[in-house]
Design a protein around this motif. Structure first.
Motif, PDB file in Angstrom:
ATOM      1  N   UNK A  80       0.838  -1.191   0.000  1.00 26.32           N
ATOM      2  CA  UNK A  80       0.000   0.000   0.000  1.00 26.32           C
ATOM      3  C   UNK A  80       0.876   1.246   0.000  1.00 26.32           C
ATOM      4  N   UNK A  81       0.496   2.209  -0.826  1.00 27.63           N
ATOM      5  CA  UNK A  81       1.209   3.481  -0.921  1.00 27.63           C
ATOM      6  C   UNK A  81       0.286   4.579  -0.418  1.00 27.63           C
ATOM      7  N   UNK A  82       0.774   5.339   0.572  1.00 27.37           N
ATOM      8  CA  UNK A  82       0.010   6.512   0.996  1.00 27.37           C
ATOM      9  C   UNK A  82      -0.856   6.317   2.218  1.00 27.37           C
ATOM     10  N   UNK A  83      -0.849   5.095   2.794  1.00 29.49           N
ATOM     11  CA  UNK A  83      -1.576   4.902   4.037  1.00 29.49           C
ATOM     12  C   UNK A  83      -0.638   5.319   5.167  1.00 29.49           C
ATOM     13  N   UNK A  84      -1.084   6.217   6.024  1.00 29.01           N
ATOM     14  CA  UNK A  84      -0.243   6.743   7.098  1.00 29.01           C
ATOM     15  C   UNK A  84       1.070   7.301   6.552  1.00 29.01           C
ATOM     16  N   UNK A  85       1.022   7.908   5.383  1.00 31.28           N
ATOM     17  CA  UNK A  85       2.170   8.561   4.774  1.00 31.28           C
ATOM     18  C   UNK A  85       2.676   9.628   5.756  1.00 31.28           C
ATOM     19  N   UNK A  86       3.888   9.487   6.333  1.00 30.31           N
ATOM     20  CA  UNK A  86       4.270  10.425   7.397  1.00 30.31           C
ATOM     21  C   UNK A  86       4.414  11.877   6.919  1.00 30.31           C
ATOM     22  N   UNK A  87       4.977  12.078   5.729  1.00 28.47           N
ATOM     23  CA  UNK A  87       5.261  13.431   5.262  1.00 28.47           C
ATOM     24  C   UNK A  87       4.026  14.287   5.053  1.00 28.47           C
ATOM     25  N   UNK A  88       2.894  13.643   4.749  1.00 24.64           N
ATOM     26  CA  UNK A  88       1.657  14.391   4.546  1.00 24.64           C
ATOM     27  C   UNK A  88       0.597  13.957   5.558  1.00 24.64           C
ATOM     28  N   UNK A  89       1.010  13.158   6.537  1.00 22.71           N
ATOM     29  CA  UNK A  89       0.112  12.637   7.571  1.00 22.71           C
ATOM     30  C   UNK A  89      -1.056  11.866   6.974  1.00 22.71           C
ATOM     31  N   UNK A  90      -0.780  11.148   5.902  1.00 24.02           N
ATOM     32  CA  UNK A  90      -1.797  10.310   5.277  1.00 24.02           C
ATOM     33  C   UNK A  90      -2.318  10.915   3.998  1.00 24.02           C
ATOM     34  N   UNK A  91      -2.742  10.037   3.078  1.00 21.23           N
ATOM     35  CA  UNK A  91      -3.351  10.485   1.824  1.00 21.23           C
ATOM     36  C   UNK A  91      -4.788  10.002   1.805  1.00 21.23           C
ATOM     37  N   UNK A  92      -5.705  10.888   1.480  1.00 19.34           N
ATOM     38  CA  UNK A  92      -7.106  10.485   1.403  1.00 19.34           C
ATOM     39  C   UNK A  92      -7.405   9.745   0.099  1.00 19.34           C
ATOM     40  N   UNK A  93      -6.435   9.742  -0.819  1.00 19.17           N
ATOM     41  CA  UNK A  93      -6.513   8.860  -1.983  1.00 19.17           C
ATOM     42  C   UNK A  93      -5.230   8.051  -1.968  1.00 19.17           C
ATOM     43  N   UNK A  94      -5.333   6.773  -1.618  1.00 20.67           N
ATOM     44  CA  UNK A  94      -4.131   5.942  -1.528  1.00 20.67           C
ATOM     45  C   UNK A  94      -4.209   4.798  -2.531  1.00 20.67           C
ATOM     46  N   UNK A  95      -3.099   4.075  -2.674  1.00 21.95           N
ATOM     47  CA  UNK A  95      -2.960   3.147  -3.795  1.00 21.95           C
ATOM     48  C   UNK A  95      -2.411   1.803  -3.342  1.00 21.95           C
TER      49      UNK A  95
ATOM     50  N   UNK B  60       5.118  -2.166  -7.713  1.00 19.21           N
ATOM     51  CA  UNK B  60       6.521  -1.866  -8.027  1.00 19.21           C
ATOM     52  C   UNK B  60       6.875  -0.593  -7.280  1.00 19.21           C
ATOM     53  N   UNK B  61       8.137  -0.147  -7.416  1.00 20.29           N
ATOM     54  CA  UNK B  61       8.550   1.061  -6.715  1.00 20.29           C
ATOM     55  C   UNK B  61       7.698   2.245  -7.163  1.00 20.29           C
ATOM     56  N   UNK B  62       7.475   3.180  -6.260  1.00 23.31           N
ATOM     57  CA  UNK B  62       6.631   4.337  -6.548  1.00 23.31           C
ATOM     58  C   UNK B  62       7.127   5.100  -7.770  1.00 23.31           C
ATOM     59  N   UNK B  63       8.462   5.201  -7.932  1.00 23.40           N
ATOM     60  CA  UNK B  63       9.051   5.952  -9.042  1.00 23.40           C
ATOM     61  C   UNK B  63       8.574   5.446 -10.397  1.00 23.40           C
ATOM     62  N   UNK B  64       8.320   4.126 -10.493  1.00 23.44           N
ATOM     63  CA  UNK B  64       7.874   3.539 -11.757  1.00 23.44           C
ATOM     64  C   UNK B  64       6.554   4.147 -12.218  1.00 23.44           C
ATOM     65  N   UNK B  65       5.731   4.536 -11.260  1.00 22.72           N
ATOM     66  CA  UNK B  65       4.422   5.104 -11.573  1.00 22.72           C
ATOM     67  C   UNK B  65       4.456   6.629 -11.591  1.00 22.72           C
ATOM     68  N   UNK B  66       5.640   7.203 -11.477  1.00 24.70           N
ATOM     69  CA  UNK B  66       5.814   8.657 -11.334  1.00 24.70           C
ATOM     70  C   UNK B  66       5.162   9.187 -10.062  1.00 24.70           C
ATOM     71  N   UNK B  67       5.261   8.409  -9.012  1.00 21.20           N
ATOM     72  CA  UNK B  67       4.817   8.873  -7.701  1.00 21.20           C
ATOM     73  C   UNK B  67       6.060   9.156  -6.853  1.00 21.20           C
ATOM     74  N   UNK B  68       6.031  10.187  -6.020  1.00 25.35           N
ATOM     75  CA  UNK B  68       7.193  10.474  -5.168  1.00 25.35           C
ATOM     76  C   UNK B  68       7.346   9.401  -4.099  1.00 25.35           C
ATOM     77  N   UNK B  69       8.569   8.895  -3.868  1.00 26.08           N
ATOM     78  CA  UNK B  69       8.755   7.813  -2.903  1.00 26.08           C
ATOM     79  C   UNK B  69       8.460   8.224  -1.461  1.00 26.08           C
TER      80      UNK B  69
END
Lengths: 311, 253
Positions: B191-206, B210-219
């Motif tokens: 899971x990407x973006x659940x309890x994301x510390x830098x933004x204190x979570x994403x209300x749209x998570x994925x 594969x690594x986040x970079x592959x999808x053009x998402x910031x790691x």
């Protein structure tokens, strides 16, 4: 029918969607350009959007800094009763504040809504704080042109407000996702403040007021600008440092350093006062453009974005 | 608190979400270009593009699947509606607000197009449309939510890759889905973006494979305001230095 790209027959349906207010003049939108990239990325496409700001913004960084430092200089000169320096400083401060407002409004997407900047006070936004700061500075620096005690009191207020005005713009751009601006968040404010001091001192050099004192200030400020420039270079690493070495931003950065160094040399050797002032001004102005373009270049590079976060 | 869970392992790249979004929100097209980058001719999220399907072709298989040395990764990208949003914290006009659904919404009648949010977004989502002058992005279909409807993209998604709902429930579903995929042999699912510390979570998570970079998402995205204190402190010190410098140069005889 492809009038505004919405494929809606407006004789049959009403435009009421969330995006319906979007004004369309040019249908073709710019696609992001893949960057040269050897690492893992999405076809080398930029992850971030580069800033949408144009030339008025880096120009404002210079003009606002010049105005702020000039007000501080005029306030200090008032303590000594140096009338020529006080007059020149206050005029540059007031004129610079007015020009700053014009430049900032020029860059807005909807200029007539500039006053919406004063709808809220938002401490998390350096742009909001800066708007209020510039507004107060504009009033104080304008009032400092009044004769007598009123002018003097306003002049001191403008001088005090001018100090943060020279550096908040660096905080403003550090407070973004742009890799180069964010990584230099500690080193950039001193560069902008020193560069503002150079701007004011160089303007006074060209005007030829209080030559001895102004030269002292100019030498110290130009040395400080060069040193804080070195600190900025040392604070960036890897891919994030590339825009300061190559491309348009690299060339601008180099030109700025050469101008400032040459101007410092002329000030020290007490030669060609006008040229020293002109080169100092050019160095300060080009410094802002170099940092602006370098930030945009780093935002285009996906590896720079990843690097900042993986570190 | 509402949001999206986008399970990329279910995405088939049909772009129904892109079309549904454009149609419901009455957004203009972006011109009809071919990028040459797999099936992705949208390339990025932008002022008039609030859903974007990314296509990654890999010369390696996906765990637990058949099909030889090849695998597709497809992901429908969207505004993350960060719990701490860079755009919202940067906005100097108060045009960007947090709605009662927990989403981040730009009020077009307030935005004056200063462009600060564009640089403040660590995901490169929000953009200013030059001819319009204002910043635009996904609204989480605010108008539909008000009428108790599902956002257009989630409604149109034929495989359930885009799931809309209550964040707590979505996270439970997502955890269960990751466990299920791991059991099936797809050990790379996470899971990407659940309890994301830098933004204190994403209300749209994925859910990614594969690594986040592959999808053009910031790691490891961080809301810029988290780091800005250092910058203010440095500016304060420099301003005091400037005051000292000016006084020393001018007041001494």
């Amino acid at each position: 029918m492809r009038t505004d790209g919405r494929n809606i027959d407006q004789t049959l349906g009403a435009l009421r969607g969330e995006g319906a207010l979007q004004q369309v003049a040019h249908l073709e939108q710019k696609l992001p350009v893949p960057q040269k990239d050897e690492g893992v990325s999405y076809y080398g496409l930029p992850l971030l959007k580069e800033s949408v700001w144009k030339w008025p913004i880096p120009t404002y960084f210079y003009v606002g800094g010049l105005a702020g430092a000039s007000a501080a200089l005029a306030a200090a000169a008032r303590l000594r009763g140096l009338r020529g320096l006080v007059r020149a400083g206050r005029f540059i401060a007031a004129g610079g504040a007015a020009l700053s407002g014009a430049l900032l409004i020029e860059d807005l997407g909807i200029r007539s809504r500039f006053v919406y900047m004063m709808r809220v006070f938002r401490p998390t936004s350096p742009m909001s704080l800066g708007t209020w700061l510039l507004g107060a500075f504009g009033l104080a620096s304008g009032a400092s042109l009044l004769p007598g005690v009123a002018g003097d009191v306003s002049g001191f207020v403008a001088g005090a407000l001018g100090l943060p005005l020279t550096g908040y713009t660096a905080v403003l751009i550090s407070n973004t996702a742009v890799p180069l601006w964010q990584q230099t968040r500690g080193a950039l404010p001193p560069l902008f403040v020193a560069s503002a001091a150079v701007s004011a001192a160089s303007a006074m050099e060209m005007l030829g007021v209080e030559e001895r004192r102004v030269r002292r200030l100019a030498i110290a400020a130009k040395a400080a600008e060069l040193l804080s420039g070195v600190a900025v270079e040392r604070s960036v690493s890897g891919r994030i440092a590339v825009p300061l070495k190559s491309g348009l931003s690299g060339a601008l950065w180099k030109a700025a350093k050469i101008c400032t160094a040459a101007s410092l040399l002329l000030s020290i050797t007490r030669r060609a006062r006008l040229l020293a002032g002109a080169l100092g001004t050019a160095g300060a102005l080009v410094t802002r453009f170099a940092m602006f373009h370098a930030g945009n270049a780093s935002a285009r590079d996906p590896q720079a974005t990843f690097e900042l976060q993986r570190a | 608190m509402k949001g999206f869970f986008t399970d990329t392992t279910l995405c088939i790249g049909c772009k129904a979400c892109e079309v549904a979004c454009k149609q419901w929100n009455q957004l203009p097209d972006d011109g009809f270009d071919f990028t040459g980058l797999s099936y992705d001719n949208t390339a990025h999220l932008g002022s008039s593009t609030w859903r974007h399907v990314a296509f990654v072709e890999r010369p390696v298989p996906l765990g637990g699947t058949l099909g030889g040395n090849f695998s597709w990764l497809m992901m429908s990208d969207v505004c993350k509606h960060c719990a701490r949003a860079g755009c919202l914290e940067a906005c100097p006009t108060g045009a960007i607000i947090r709605t009662e659904f927990g989403s981040v919404y730009v009020q077009p009648e307030i935005c004056n197009g200063c462009g600060y949010c564009v640089s403040a977004c660590p995901f490169g989502v929000i953009d200013r449309r030059e001819d319009d002058g204002r910043a635009w992005k996904c609204t989480l279909c605010y108008d539909r939510l008000k009428a108790d409807l599902t956002p257009a993209c989630a409604k149109a998604c034929p495989t359930g890759s885009i799931q809309y709902g209550d964040l707590v429930q979505l996270k439970v579903n997502a955890d269960a889905r990751v466990k299920e995929l791991h059991q099936r042999g797809m050990s790379e699912a996470y899971l990407y973006g659940v309890d994301q510390p830098g933004t204190e979570g994403l209300n749209a998570f994925f859910l990614l494979a594969d690594r986040a970079e592959k999808y053009n998402l910031p790691p490891d995205p961080v809301v810029p305001t988290k780091n800005v204190r250092k910058s203010w402190a440095s500016m304060g010190a420099a301003a005091i230095g400037l005051a000292a410098l000016v006084l020393a140069a001018v007041v001494t005889p």
